[in-house]
Design a protein around this motif. Structure first.
Motif, mmCIF file in Angstrom:
data_model
loop_
_atom_site.group_PDB
_atom_site.id
_atom_site.type_symbol
_atom_site.label_atom_id
_atom_site.label_comp_id
_atom_site.label_asym_id
_atom_site.label_seq_id
_atom_site.Cartn_x
_atom_site.Cartn_y
_atom_site.Cartn_z
ATOM 1 N N LYS A 7 24.101 13.120 -2.969
ATOM 2 C CA LYS A 7 23.712 12.031 -3.936
ATOM 3 C C LYS A 7 22.203 11.704 -3.717
ATOM 4 C CE LYS A 7 27.945 9.716 -3.058
ATOM 5 N NZ LYS A 7 28.475 8.341 -2.449
ATOM 6 N N ILE A 8 21.561 12.518 -4.691
ATOM 7 C CA ILE A 8 20.016 12.308 -4.786
ATOM 8 C C ILE A 8 19.509 12.171 -6.233
ATOM 9 C CG2 ILE A 8 17.888 13.362 -4.369
ATOM 10 C CD1 ILE A 8 19.443 15.485 -2.360
ATOM 11 N N SER A 9 18.740 11.253 -6.496
ATOM 12 C CA SER A 9 17.817 11.230 -7.784
ATOM 13 C C SER A 9 16.521 10.956 -7.444
ATOM 14 C CB SER A 9 18.350 9.909 -8.511
ATOM 15 O OG SER A 9 19.929 10.075 -8.784
ATOM 16 N N ILE A 10 15.657 11.480 -8.414
ATOM 17 C CA ILE A 10 14.100 11.283 -8.309
ATOM 18 C C ILE A 10 13.566 10.291 -9.524
ATOM 19 C CG2 ILE A 10 12.298 12.568 -8.573
ATOM 20 C CD1 ILE A 10 13.478 14.791 -7.251
ATOM 21 N N ALA A 80 10.135 5.678 -1.491
ATOM 22 C CA ALA A 80 8.710 6.116 -2.002
ATOM 23 C C ALA A 80 7.938 7.058 -1.151
ATOM 24 C CB ALA A 80 7.930 4.901 -2.298
ATOM 25 N N VAL A 81 7.747 8.104 -1.752
ATOM 26 C CA VAL A 81 6.544 9.380 -1.186
ATOM 27 C C VAL A 81 5.324 9.202 -1.698
ATOM 28 C CG1 VAL A 81 6.642 11.677 -0.644
ATOM 29 C CG2 VAL A 81 8.925 10.721 -1.235
ATOM 30 N N GLU A 82 4.339 8.674 -0.866
ATOM 31 C CA GLU A 82 3.142 8.212 -1.120
ATOM 32 C C GLU A 82 1.978 8.244 0.023
ATOM 33 O OE1 GLU A 82 0.340 8.202 -3.041
ATOM 34 O OE2 GLU A 82 1.902 7.425 -4.627
ATOM 35 N N LEU A 83 1.034 8.611 -0.170
ATOM 36 C CA LEU A 83 0.031 8.446 1.017
ATOM 37 C C LEU A 83 -0.830 6.999 1.247
ATOM 38 C CD1 LEU A 83 -1.920 11.914 0.389
ATOM 39 C CD2 LEU A 83 -0.615 11.264 2.646
ATOM 40 N N VAL A 84 -0.014 6.119 1.904
ATOM 41 C CA VAL A 84 -0.257 5.023 2.108
ATOM 42 C C VAL A 84 -0.320 4.420 3.487
ATOM 43 C CG1 VAL A 84 0.327 4.026 -0.460
ATOM 44 C CG2 VAL A 84 2.015 3.913 1.585
ATOM 45 N N GLU A 85 -1.126 3.575 3.858
ATOM 46 C CA GLU A 85 -1.325 3.232 5.173
ATOM 47 C C GLU A 85 -0.046 2.610 5.690
ATOM 48 O OE1 GLU A 85 -4.997 1.214 6.215
ATOM 49 O OE2 GLU A 85 -5.975 2.591 5.030
ATOM 50 N N GLY A 86 0.335 2.733 6.719
ATOM 51 C CA GLY A 86 1.654 1.962 6.995
ATOM 52 C C GLY A 86 3.122 2.995 7.020
ATOM 53 N N LEU A 102 11.308 8.100 -5.024
ATOM 54 C CA LEU A 102 10.046 7.846 -6.050
ATOM 55 C C LEU A 102 8.795 8.657 -5.801
ATOM 56 C CD1 LEU A 102 10.280 3.767 -6.592
ATOM 57 C CD2 LEU A 102 11.574 5.682 -7.552
ATOM 58 N N LEU A 103 8.196 9.153 -6.710
ATOM 59 C CA LEU A 103 7.026 9.990 -6.558
ATOM 60 C C LEU A 103 5.942 9.402 -7.598
ATOM 61 C CD1 LEU A 103 8.456 13.207 -6.513
ATOM 62 C CD2 LEU A 103 7.523 12.317 -4.515
ATOM 63 N N GLY A 104 4.736 9.363 -6.896
ATOM 64 C CA GLY A 104 3.733 8.905 -7.970
ATOM 65 C C GLY A 104 3.008 9.632 -8.594
ATOM 66 N N PRO A 105 2.017 9.194 -9.565
ATOM 67 C CA PRO A 105 1.477 9.978 -10.640
ATOM 68 C C PRO A 105 0.395 10.937 -10.045
ATOM 69 C CG PRO A 105 0.391 7.619 -10.678
ATOM 70 C CD PRO A 105 1.785 7.763 -9.497
ATOM 71 N N GLU A 106 0.082 12.152 -10.617
ATOM 72 C CA GLU A 106 -0.642 13.056 -10.123
ATOM 73 C C GLU A 106 -2.222 12.322 -9.795
ATOM 74 O OE1 GLU A 106 1.933 15.345 -13.129
ATOM 75 O OE2 GLU A 106 1.333 13.506 -12.633
ATOM 76 N N ASP A 107 -2.535 11.459 -10.782
ATOM 77 C CA ASP A 107 -4.033 10.801 -10.762
ATOM 78 C C ASP A 107 -3.860 9.466 -10.441
ATOM 79 O OD1 ASP A 107 -2.614 10.089 -12.883
ATOM 80 O OD2 ASP A 107 -4.291 10.611 -14.380
ATOM 81 N N GLY A 108 -2.975 9.209 -9.212
ATOM 82 C CA GLY A 108 -3.002 7.780 -9.078
ATOM 83 C C GLY A 108 -1.943 7.530 -7.785
ATOM 84 N N SER A 109 -1.534 6.314 -7.723
ATOM 85 C CA SER A 109 -0.583 5.947 -6.733
ATOM 86 C C SER A 109 0.598 5.140 -7.257
ATOM 87 C CB SER A 109 -1.388 5.403 -5.491
ATOM 88 O OG SER A 109 -2.379 6.051 -4.985
ATOM 89 N N ILE A 110 1.273 4.946 -6.468
ATOM 90 C CA ILE A 110 2.754 4.154 -6.655
ATOM 91 C C ILE A 110 1.916 2.759 -6.317
ATOM 92 C CG2 ILE A 110 4.790 3.244 -6.008
ATOM 93 C CD1 ILE A 110 5.375 6.249 -5.180
#
Length: 169
Positions: A7-10, A80-86, A102-110
């Motif tokens: 059971k995986i969605s992206i 969410a998969v993101e390079l954010v503090e915490g 959830l994955l963010g855009p190539e040229d930004g962040s979630i």
């Protein structure tokens, strides 16, 4: 674990590059992802120029939506998969059985507005940011590596390219 029965969605936040999305679709097919959703217009305009060489876009629903929160699969934990503090480092993260990644855009962040409704936020510990497709592959492999999965020659024969008949003797 049966890879095909997971059971995986992206969810992709405003992806830019159709080659990255095609690579994510290939990873999705390899790791048993049920569906891929995306927001924004950039991919919609470029999706005909894709590189999905295994044609997983014909098998895995790939749906443009206005808001990813509106399409969270029933019972899924949002990760969410993101390079954010915490955020939690991926190697120490226990994947939920039913996950909407959830994955963010190539040229930004979630954005914080999206992160606020996520159940988990994880990051891949690297010395630089990875591209979108690489992140999806690492994430899905990490999920598989931490599970009890089916292995062996039958899976190899089913999974490999038709031109590969190599055996170790």
């Amino acid at each position: 674990m049966n890879i095909a029965k997971q059971k995986i969605s992206i969810g992709l936040v405003n992806p830019k590059n159709p080659v990255n999305v095609a690579s994510i679709l290939r990873a999705a097919g390899c790791y048993g992802v049920a569906s891929v959703f995306y927001t924004g217009e950039r991919y919609r305009f470029a999706k005909d120029f894709n590189a999905d060489t295994k044609a997983f876009h014909k098998v895995i629903p790939t749906v443009g939506v206005d808001c990813l929160r509106d399409v969270v699969p029933e019972g899924a934990s949002v990760v969410a998969v993101e390079l954010v503090e915490g955020a939690t480092p991926l190697p120490s993260f226990n994947h939920p059985e039913n996950a909407f990644y959830l994955l963010g855009p190539e040229d930004g962040s979630i954005g914080e507005d999206v992160l606020s409704w996520c159940d988990h936020v994880v990051y891949v510990p690297t010395y630089s940011c990875m591209n979108l497709a690489a992140t999806a592959n690492v994430l899905l492999y990490d999920r598989l590596a931490k599970s009890e999965y089916i292995s062996g020659d039958a899976l190899i024969r089913q999974s490999r390219d038709t031109n590969n008949k190599t055996k170790i003797r």
